[in-house]
Design an enzyme around this catalytic site. Structure first.
Site, PDB file in Angstrom:
ATOM      1  N   LYS A   1       1.087  -1.089   0.105  1.00 27.20           N
ATOM      2  CA  LYS A   1      -0.115  -0.127  -0.004  1.00 27.20           C
ATOM      3  C   LYS A   1       0.782   1.097  -0.085  1.00 27.20           C
ATOM      4  CE  LYS A   1      -1.777   2.952   2.163  1.00 27.20           C
ATOM      5  NZ  LYS A   1      -1.927   4.340   2.011  1.00 27.20           N
TER       6      LYS A   1
ATOM      7  N   GLU B   1       9.301   1.178  10.934  1.00 29.51           N
ATOM      8  CA  GLU B   1      10.357   2.020  10.871  1.00 29.51           C
ATOM      9  C   GLU B   1       9.721   3.558  10.690  1.00 29.51           C
ATOM     10  OE1 GLU B   1      13.594   4.506   8.011  1.00 29.51           O
ATOM     11  OE2 GLU B   1      12.392   2.751   7.306  1.00 29.51           O
TER      12      GLU B   1
ATOM     13  N   GLU C   1      10.595  15.775  15.003  1.00 27.46           N
ATOM     14  CA  GLU C   1      11.054  15.604  13.714  1.00 27.46           C
ATOM     15  C   GLU C   1      10.252  16.719  12.618  1.00 27.46           C
ATOM     16  OE1 GLU C   1      11.334  11.942  10.528  1.00 27.46           O
ATOM     17  OE2 GLU C   1       9.474  12.023  11.657  1.00 27.46           O
TER      18      GLU C   1
ATOM     19  N   CYS D   1      13.248   9.652   7.174  1.00 28.70           N
ATOM     20  CA  CYS D   1      13.290   9.642   8.359  1.00 28.70           C
ATOM     21  C   CYS D   1      14.944   9.525   8.837  1.00 28.70           C
ATOM     22  CB  CYS D   1      12.688   8.290   8.559  1.00 28.70           C
ATOM     23  SG  CYS D   1      11.129   8.065   7.849  1.00 28.70           S
TER      24      CYS D   1
END
Length: 325
Positions: free
Chosen positions: A19, A94, A228, A128
């Site tokens: 997906k 992750e 982040e 990331c």
């Protein structure tokens, strides 16, 4: 990243369902076309585009799924992990990251600026495992900041199909607006904008979702030195004591990818092992060695396998160290 996730599953004889992210499905659909051209039997490699709340939710709740691998936000990862836990399905997650780079007093400053800038600005900072907290020893701080500023200001923004472009746009208008908001909030908490901090306001670039490479400086208590941002923005932090800075770096909630920059190999290995993260590099960042486990810890997720501390030794410049917890 898609091929990275599905290759082991296919090699082990499994069928897969992918997906893709709602904002970026085309490359995955093209990969499905290549599977078909390569002669894969129907049903072995499947792509399910759609919104996460619809297609993704149906997929993670399907009882036929035997293992889940997800790359994305910590928020969504928590939900997927919860659903997989109820269904007793192993999950590899992750998630977000706020990687720390520790630049020691004896580091090769030019190499550190080049390596960290390349890791941060790759894919316009939408990665990331990049490093977006740069802890720099006070003895080389001014030199490092000056060279990083010059490097950032030399980056040519432009479309991906432009061969002279060095950094492309942010994926969506929503994400670009978030980055602007994060930088404003960081300034309100006392951060200094050394360069960047805004989008181009004239010419062709003003029509796209471009954002200038941004170097912030300040204290690591600042919210956006810890959270982040997911864009071409990094936070420059001065330190004086190496033992203390490791402890400061480890206070962060994430644990995906860190790096240490020094010409002292013994020191490098010590600091790399002490950093709490799935991956720690020495004099490099985002350099992946085939065959080494890639994982995460804390709010950056879990690897889905055995997390063993292992190191890969090579030339000091390009050494990759995977620190396991």
């Amino acid at each position: 990243m898609c091929a990275w996730g599905i290759a082991p599953a296919l090699a082990a004889g499994n069928t897969i369902v992918v997906k893709p992210a709602s904002e970026t499905p085309l490359s995955t659909l093209y990969l499905a076309k290549l599977f078909e051209e390569a002669g894969f039997p129907a049903g072995v490699a499947n792509v399910l585009p759609g919104a996460g709340r619809v297609a993704g939710e149906a997929l993670i709740n399907d009882p036929r799924i035997k293992l889940m691998s997800f790359t994305g936000s910590t928020e969504v990862g928590r939900h997927i992990g919860e659903v997989c836990g109820r269904n007793l399905v192993p999950a590899k997650l992750e998630l977000g990251g706020k990687g720390a780079a520790i630049v020691c007093s004896d580091a090769d400053v030019d190499a550190a600026v080049e390596g960290l800038s390349g890791a941060l600005l790759f894919n316009a900072g939408q990665v990331c495992c990049t490093a977006s907290r740069w802890y720099v020893h006070e003895s080389v701080y001014d030199e490092f900041a000056s060279k990083a500023k010059a490097h950032f200001e030399s980056i040519k923004l432009g479309r991906g199909l432009d061969t002279e472009s060095q950094m492309g746009p942010i994926c969506t208008q929503k994400q670009m607006a978030k980055i602007l908001e994060c930088v404003a909030e960081a300034q309100a908490e006392g951060a200094e904008v050394i360069c960047g901090g805004k989008r181009p306001m004239s010419g062709e670039l003003a029509q796209g979702f471009y954002f200038e490479p941004t170097l912030l400086a300040g204290d690591d208590s600042n919210k956006w030195a810890q959270e982040e941002i997911f864009g071409p923005v990094t936070f420059l932090i001065k330190f004086s004591d190496e033992e203390e800075v490791v402890e400061r770096a480890n206070r962060n909630q994430y644990g995906l990818a860190n790096s240490v920059w020094t010409q002292d190999l013994a020191k490098a290995k010590t600091i790399a092992h002490e950093l709490v993260s799935g991956n720690s590099w020495i004099n490099a960042h985002n350099v992946f060695e085939y065959g080494l486990h890639y994982g995460a810890c804390n709010q950056s997720g879990c690897g889905g396998g055995v997390n063993s501390r292992a190191t890969f030794e090579g030339y000091l410049r390009q050494m990759s160290v995977a620190a396991r917890r």
